[in-house]
Design an enzyme around this catalytic site. Structure first.
Site, PDB file in Angstrom:
ATOM      1  N   TYR A 199      58.353  28.404  20.995  1.00 43.89           N
ATOM      2  CA  TYR A 199      58.437  29.766  21.542  1.00 43.89           C
ATOM      3  C   TYR A 199      59.527  29.890  22.597  1.00 43.89           C
ATOM      4  CZ  TYR A 199      53.820  31.114  19.682  1.00 43.89           C
ATOM      5  OH  TYR A 199      52.761  31.432  18.877  1.00 43.89           O
ATOM      6  N   LYS A 229      28.843  18.376  39.049  1.00 42.26           N
ATOM      7  CA  LYS A 229      29.099  19.806  38.831  1.00 42.26           C
ATOM      8  C   LYS A 229      30.328  19.976  37.946  1.00 42.26           C
ATOM      9  CE  LYS A 229      31.827  20.459  43.039  1.00 42.26           C
ATOM     10  NZ  LYS A 229      32.106  21.379  44.118  1.00 42.26           N
TER      11      LYS A 229
HETATM   12  C1  LIG Z   1      29.872  20.253  48.680  1.00 42.41           C
HETATM   13  C2  LIG Z   1      30.568  19.145  47.981  1.00 42.41           C
HETATM   14  N1  LIG Z   1      30.143  17.894  48.168  1.00 42.41           N
HETATM   15  C3  LIG Z   1      30.739  16.843  47.560  1.00 42.41           C
HETATM   16  C4  LIG Z   1      31.799  17.032  46.703  1.00 42.41           C
HETATM   17  C5  LIG Z   1      32.437  15.828  46.055  1.00 42.41           C
HETATM   18  O1  LIG Z   1      33.720  15.632  46.568  1.00 42.41           O
HETATM   19  P1  LIG Z   1      34.669  14.502  45.965  1.00 42.41           P
HETATM   20  O2  LIG Z   1      34.875  14.896  44.556  1.00 42.41           O
HETATM   21  O3  LIG Z   1      35.921  14.616  46.778  1.00 42.41           O
HETATM   22  O4  LIG Z   1      33.952  13.226  46.103  1.00 42.41           O
HETATM   23  C6  LIG Z   1      32.277  18.317  46.478  1.00 42.41           C
HETATM   24  C7  LIG Z   1      33.410  18.517  45.599  1.00 42.41           C
HETATM   25  O5  LIG Z   1      34.071  19.495  45.523  1.00 42.41           O
HETATM   26  C8  LIG Z   1      31.641  19.409  47.137  1.00 42.41           C
HETATM   27  O6  LIG Z   1      32.065  20.655  46.967  1.00 42.41           O
END
Ligand SMILES: Cc1ncc(COP(=O)(O)O)c(C=O)c1O
Length: 382
Positions: A274, A38
């Site tokens: 700046y 994601k």
């Molecule tokens: C629902 C969910 N599962 C798994 C993960 C993966 O977590 P990590 O990046 O700590 O492995 C996330 C990351 O935010 C998440 O929101």
């Protein structure tokens, strides 16, 4: 590098593969690995990382939204995909038609998904999210019986999985809260059994949980930050050490680079940038770096960050601007325009880690990498 881009992100294929292998070795044989890609693969590039991970045989992809899932399907990726975030009711039909599984926790989603699935003449695959203590997404214990009754009444709905997410794994070395969440999750699973709802995948473990606790791997782990070769936190490292969990050789995947845009001499007692927030007391040589907070180089690195040029550290002088900033190269021999600049990642014998940048700006490594602008090219290296 494409011709109009002056800053780019390199993705090491070898590191992605190494990190998948390291985590595969951590879980018992048969436990599936979901690659969490994601948020543009945590800033590393969705299509670049997913191509490598798919070819290396990950079992599932975890994305935030249906758009990301559709992008993977358009790349002809056949691996199962789970949308971890919210899917608007209007998009449910697209999820079914693209054969994308959804994390579900609202009764209305189940009902509308049944309609969508019936229209597509297919089953919709859902992973019911169980609220065990994070108090984010999830069906609460009080509502679970009712929810199960609803799910059972919908013949086109297939419960492919159940999941939960930990509230307090990365931030602490004391994991009683996480243990309580596991108990809550197992109790919820009993309710599925009692209702006669079979579940193929139980999954709870993010990277930290997967590294630290064998009993939370169930049928699948959700591998996010570890896929990118980064540790979830200092506390996770300490906990792994305390638990005598064998050395993990996670390899950071990303290098973020740019080139010097200009080198020039400034006189003693000159203000830089700046707000005249920096000042050189001696005659100095400065270099203009063509990246800024628009690109994801945080403005809080003003007067405190550093980059690596010709293997040496060049400290940031003055403010980070929208598209550029200035560094001091007085002590680096021979710097000239278009020399390569390392903004993040390892050089031959030095490094600027996501953790270092995170600690300078008061955030976590996750945010540092995720916020690198999606418009910058991602280039896969061996
Ligand atoms: C629902 C969910 N599962 C798994 C993960 C993966 O977590 P990590 O990046 O700590 O492995 C996330 C990351 O935010 C998440 O929101």
């Amino acid at each position: 590098m494409s011709s109009d881009k002056i800053s780019w992100v390199e993705i090491s294929k070898k590191a992605v593969i190494n990190n998948i292998d390291v985590m595969r070795a951590r879980v018992r044989p048969g436990v599936k690995i979901m690659a969490v890609v994601k948020a543009n693969a945590y800033g590393h590039g969705l299509s670049e990382v997913a191509s490598i991970a798919a070819a290396h045989g990950v079992d599932f992809f975890g994305v935030n939204c249906l758009d990301e899932a559709v992008r993977l399907r358009s790349m002809k990726i056949k691996t199962p995909i789970l949308v971890l975030g919210y899917t608007p009711l209007a998009n449910l039909k697209d999820a079914v038609s693209h054969d994308v599984s959804l994390v579900v926790y609202n009764a209305e989603t189940v009902s509308r998904l049944q309609e969508a699935a019936a229209k597509c003449k297919k089953n919709a695959k859902i992973h019911v999210k169980i609220e065990t203590g994070l108090n984010r997404q999830g069906v609460t214990r009080e509502n679970l019986s009712e929810f199960l009754k609803l799910v059972r009444s919908k013949k086109n709905i297939e419960v492919e999985g159940i999941s939960t997410h930990y509230a307090n794994i990365e931030d602490t070395t004391e994991h009683s809260y996480a243990r309580k969440q596991v108990e809550n999750f197992c109790e919820a699973h009993e309710m599925f059994n009692a209702a006669g709802v079979a579940v193929k995948y139980r999954h709870t473990a993010c990277t930290a949980a997967a590294i630290l606790f064998d009993n939370v791997h169930f049928e699948m782990i959700r591998l996010g930050i570890g896929l990118y070769g980064l540790w979830p936190s200092k506390e996770t490292k300490i906990s792994a050490y305390e638990r005598k969990i064998s050395e993990f050789n996670l390899m950071p995947v990303m290098k973020w680079k740019t080139i010097v845009a200009q080198v020039k001499e400034v006189e003693a007692n000159s203000c830089i940038g700046y707000g005249c927030s920096d000042f050189v007391t001696q005659a100095s040589r400065i270099a203009v770096i063509p990246a800024g907070y628009y690109d994801g180089y945080d403005r809080k690195l003003s007067n405190s960050g550093y980059v690596i040029i010709r293997g040496r550290r060049a400290p940031v002088l003055g403010r980070i601007c929208m598209n550029m900033f200035i560094v001091d190269v007085t002590n680096i021999e021979g710097v000239k325009s278009e020399d390569e600049v390392l903004l993040l990642g390892a050089s031959e014998d030095d490094a600027i880690s996501a953790e270092t940048l995170a600690s300078k700006i008061g955030t976590i490594n996750y945010e540092v990498v995720t916020r690198i602008n999606e418009s910058l090219p991602r280039i896969v290296t061996a």
